[in-house]
Design a protein around this motif. Structure first.
Motif, PDB file in Angstrom:
ATOM      1  N   UNK A   1       0.835  -1.209   0.000  1.00  0.00           N
ATOM      2  CA  UNK A   1       0.000   0.000   0.000  1.00  0.00           C
ATOM      3  C   UNK A   1       0.866   1.253   0.000  1.00  0.00           C
ATOM      4  N   UNK A   2       1.931   1.269   0.829  1.00  0.00           N
ATOM      5  CA  UNK A   2       2.829   2.423   0.883  1.00  0.00           C
ATOM      6  C   UNK A   2       3.563   2.612  -0.439  1.00  0.00           C
ATOM      7  N   UNK A   3       3.967   1.493  -1.063  1.00  0.00           N
ATOM      8  CA  UNK A   3       4.684   1.584  -2.346  1.00  0.00           C
ATOM      9  C   UNK A   3       3.791   2.173  -3.426  1.00  0.00           C
ATOM     10  N   UNK A   4       2.547   1.706  -3.496  1.00  0.00           N
ATOM     11  CA  UNK A   4       1.633   2.220  -4.516  1.00  0.00           C
ATOM     12  C   UNK A   4       1.292   3.698  -4.280  1.00  0.00           C
ATOM     13  N   UNK A   5       1.182   4.079  -3.021  1.00  0.00           N
ATOM     14  CA  UNK A   5       0.907   5.490  -2.724  1.00  0.00           C
ATOM     15  C   UNK A   5       2.084   6.374  -3.098  1.00  0.00           C
ATOM     16  N   UNK A   6       3.317   5.867  -2.879  1.00  0.00           N
ATOM     17  CA  UNK A   6       4.503   6.634  -3.266  1.00  0.00           C
ATOM     18  C   UNK A   6       4.590   6.765  -4.790  1.00  0.00           C
ATOM     19  N   UNK A   7       4.335   5.642  -5.481  1.00  0.00           N
ATOM     20  CA  UNK A   7       4.337   5.692  -6.948  1.00  0.00           C
ATOM     21  C   UNK A   7       3.242   6.631  -7.475  1.00  0.00           C
ATOM     22  N   UNK A   8       2.109   6.628  -6.815  1.00  0.00           N
ATOM     23  CA  UNK A   8       1.019   7.509  -7.220  1.00  0.00           C
ATOM     24  C   UNK A   8       1.400   8.974  -7.029  1.00  0.00           C
ATOM     25  N   UNK A   9       2.067   9.270  -5.901  1.00  0.00           N
ATOM     26  CA  UNK A   9       2.485  10.635  -5.643  1.00  0.00           C
ATOM     27  C   UNK A   9       3.532  11.092  -6.664  1.00  0.00           C
ATOM     28  N   UNK A  10       4.506  10.234  -6.936  1.00  0.00           N
ATOM     29  CA  UNK A  10       5.512  10.577  -7.950  1.00  0.00           C
ATOM     30  C   UNK A  10       4.887  10.651  -9.350  1.00  0.00           C
ATOM     31  N   UNK A  11       3.910   9.768  -9.594  1.00  0.00           N
ATOM     32  CA  UNK A  11       3.236   9.808 -10.891  1.00  0.00           C
ATOM     33  C   UNK A  11       2.475  11.111 -11.104  1.00  0.00           C
ATOM     34  N   UNK A  12       1.866  11.646 -10.057  1.00  0.00           N
ATOM     35  CA  UNK A  12       1.187  12.931 -10.171  1.00  0.00           C
ATOM     36  C   UNK A  12       2.179  14.053 -10.475  1.00  0.00           C
ATOM     37  N   UNK A  13       3.379  13.968  -9.882  1.00  0.00           N
ATOM     38  CA  UNK A  13       4.405  14.965 -10.178  1.00  0.00           C
ATOM     39  C   UNK A  13       4.855  14.872 -11.640  1.00  0.00           C
ATOM     40  N   UNK A  14       5.079  13.658 -12.119  1.00  0.00           N
ATOM     41  CA  UNK A  14       5.465  13.482 -13.521  1.00  0.00           C
ATOM     42  C   UNK A  14       4.338  13.905 -14.458  1.00  0.00           C
ATOM     43  N   UNK A  15       3.106  13.602 -14.075  1.00  0.00           N
ATOM     44  CA  UNK A  15       1.966  14.001 -14.892  1.00  0.00           C
ATOM     45  C   UNK A  15       1.883  15.521 -15.013  1.00  0.00           C
ATOM     46  N   UNK A  16       2.193  16.219 -13.918  1.00  0.00           N
ATOM     47  CA  UNK A  16       2.218  17.682 -13.971  1.00  0.00           C
ATOM     48  C   UNK A  16       3.285  18.195 -14.932  1.00  0.00           C
ATOM     49  N   UNK A  17       4.467  17.563 -14.927  1.00  0.00           N
ATOM     50  CA  UNK A  17       5.538  17.961 -15.839  1.00  0.00           C
ATOM     51  C   UNK A  17       5.155  17.704 -17.295  1.00  0.00           C
ATOM     52  N   UNK A  18       4.543  16.551 -17.576  1.00  0.00           N
ATOM     53  CA  UNK A  18       4.155  16.232 -18.944  1.00  0.00           C
ATOM     54  C   UNK A  18       3.042  17.169 -19.433  1.00  0.00           C
ATOM     55  N   UNK A  19       2.096  17.477 -18.557  1.00  0.00           N
ATOM     56  CA  UNK A  19       1.035  18.411 -18.927  1.00  0.00           C
ATOM     57  C   UNK A  19       1.601  19.785 -19.276  1.00  0.00           C
ATOM     58  N   UNK A  20       2.593  20.217 -18.497  1.00  0.00           N
ATOM     59  CA  UNK A  20       3.242  21.495 -18.775  1.00  0.00           C
ATOM     60  C   UNK A  20       3.950  21.457 -20.129  1.00  0.00           C
ATOM     61  N   UNK A  21       4.592  20.345 -20.432  1.00  0.00           N
ATOM     62  CA  UNK A  21       5.263  20.162 -21.720  1.00  0.00           C
ATOM     63  C   UNK A  21       4.250  20.202 -22.871  1.00  0.00           C
ATOM     64  N   UNK A  22       3.144  19.473 -22.730  1.00  0.00           N
ATOM     65  CA  UNK A  22       2.119  19.432 -23.773  1.00  0.00           C
ATOM     66  C   UNK A  22       1.497  20.812 -23.993  1.00  0.00           C
ATOM     67  N   UNK A  23       1.234  21.535 -22.914  1.00  0.00           N
ATOM     68  CA  UNK A  23       0.643  22.863 -23.037  1.00  0.00           C
ATOM     69  C   UNK A  23       1.563  23.822 -23.783  1.00  0.00           C
ATOM     70  N   UNK A  24       2.845  23.768 -23.503  1.00  0.00           N
ATOM     71  CA  UNK A  24       3.803  24.651 -24.182  1.00  0.00           C
ATOM     72  C   UNK A  24       3.924  24.309 -25.658  1.00  0.00           C
ATOM     73  N   UNK A  25       3.966  23.018 -25.989  1.00  0.00           N
ATOM     74  CA  UNK A  25       4.051  22.611 -27.391  1.00  0.00           C
ATOM     75  C   UNK A  25       2.777  23.004 -28.140  1.00  0.00           C
ATOM     76  N   UNK A  26       1.649  22.858 -27.483  1.00  0.00           N
ATOM     77  CA  UNK A  26       0.379  23.246 -28.108  1.00  0.00           C
ATOM     78  C   UNK A  26       0.356  24.736 -28.435  1.00  0.00           C
ATOM     79  N   UNK A  27       0.836  25.569 -27.515  1.00  0.00           N
ATOM     80  CA  UNK A  27       0.896  27.014 -27.772  1.00  0.00           C
ATOM     81  C   UNK A  27       1.832  27.327 -28.927  1.00  0.00           C
ATOM     82  N   UNK A  28       2.968  26.666 -28.952  1.00  0.00           N
ATOM     83  CA  UNK A  28       3.944  26.909 -30.007  1.00  0.00           C
ATOM     84  C   UNK A  28       3.392  26.520 -31.377  1.00  0.00           C
ATOM     85  N   UNK A  29       2.718  25.367 -31.450  1.00  0.00           N
ATOM     86  CA  UNK A  29       2.261  24.851 -32.743  1.00  0.00           C
ATOM     87  C   UNK A  29       0.995  25.563 -33.218  1.00  0.00           C
TER      88      UNK A  29
END
Length: 357
Positions: free
Chosen positions: A202-230
């Motif tokens: 349970x602790x491992x999955x919660x840690x992965x979920x927390x890190x996954x939310x951080x990575x998801x935020x980074x990818x969303x920021x990347x997608x938003x910037x590329x969308x504006x550029x294109x």
């Protein structure tokens, strides 16, 4: 009636008193005067009433233009003045409305005529170029830059499409990890003999979920910037390029028309047409030169902006992906702080902008 009274007064007998003596002449005349004044007042009152009842209508009165006592030919009926003024005012209003409508119609007709002539010339030039019978103005360096931009936009659209798909899949994985962690935690409470094992997972999955939310935020920021550029920056430059290409076609159409007229006979009518064509050619040339300069400037700034934006976004994407799959939570959080990426509040189950769209 007054004459009758005066006649009677003239034949009246002179009154006498009780002694048989005649009255004084002054007294008799005074009585007669009072009676005549009374009768005259009565007549005047009746005449005034007669005038008030049967007098002329105000609308039928006349104005004497020649002064008092002038000839009858100078009399102008007031009713005719009123009617003539209203008719003249309405006539002026109708004329002004008709003139305004006529002006608008002429202006629209001229606009349609110019549009038709311009469309005919551009269509003729386009078919001439397509079938190899006409020449076109070519800026080799600028055309090469435009081709590079269009190819770059297609490739960036592919990157945008793939990273958007990655965001969608990764979001579903994070949601699954969160649900799995909650299930493990619940089983840890209900299974005393496997409490520790379920608790670790349970602790491992919660840690992965927390890190996954951080990575998801980074990818969303990347997608938003590329969308504006294109879809904003590059698209704006391509719209200017479309205007430039339309101006180039018009310029070549009027240039070909001027060349064709110059090869014909030089009579008076042709010289007038050549002069008009020369003026139109100059207008189209100025427009073409201006738009070519705009495209050159926009391409330059677009390239500088693209390099700056992509340098930052590619570095963010690389560092975030590397830190996540290496399990380095500190480096992942540091990467987000470095690029000012804001995360959603903890425990928020709201999907990303990509999921909502």
């Amino acid at each position: 009636m007054a004459d009758s009274f005066m006649g009677k007064a003239a034949t009246m007998e002179i009154p006498i008193n009780s002694n048989g003596e005649t009255l004084a002449e002054d007294d008799s005349l005074e009585q007669v005067g009072h009676m005549a004044a009374k009768i005259q007042w009565t007549l005047d009152e009746k005449d005034l009433q007669q005038v008030m009842v049967s007098g002329p209508n105000l609308n039928e009165t006349s104005i004497v233009s020649g002064g008092y006592g002038g000839p009858a030919g100078g009399i102008i009926p007031t009713s005719s003045i009123k009617g003539s003024g209203m008719h003249h005012s309405n006539s002026n209003q109708n004329m002004s409305v008709e003139e305004a409508n006529r002006g608008v119609a002429v202006e629209k007709l001229d606009s349609v005529k110019k549009w038709g002539i311009n469309t005919y010339k551009c269509t003729k030039q386009m078919f001439s170029e397509r079938f190899g019978r006409g020449s076109r103005t070519v800026d080799l360096e600028l055309e090469a830059q435009i081709d590079v931009l269009r190819d770059t936009k297609r490739k960036y659209e592919s990157v945008l499409r793939l990273t958007s798909a990655l965001t969608s899949h990764f979001y579903n994985m994070v949601q699954t990890q969160q649900a799995l962690g909650d299930t493990f935690a619940d089983l840890s409470q209900k299974s005393p003999e496997l409490r520790d094992e379920f608790g670790y997972n349970a602790e491992t999955q919660k840690l992965l979920c927390r890190n996954g939310e951080a990575l998801l935020g980074a990818i969303n920021f990347f997608v938003s910037s590329i969308n504006t550029l294109v879809n904003k920056t590059m698209e704006d430059t391509l719209m200017t390029i479309k205007l430039y290409e339309a101006a180039r076609l018009e310029f070549d159409a009027y240039r070909a028309d001027l060349e064709e007229l110059s090869l014909g006979p030089r009579d008076a009518a042709t010289m007038v047409r050549i002069e008009v064509s020369q003026q139109q050619y100059q207008v189209q040339r100025d427009k073409y030169e201006r738009l070519r300069s705009d495209v050159t400037i926009k391409l330059k700034f677009l390239e500088e902006n693209k390099v700056k934006v992509m340098h930052k976004q590619l570095l963010l994407f690389h560092n975030a992906i590397s830190a996540y799959f290496a399990g380095n939570q500190q480096q992942l959080e540091q990467t987000l702080r470095q690029f000012n990426v804001k995360l959603k509040p903890p425990g928020s189950d709201k999907p990303s902008w990509l999921e909502e769209s």
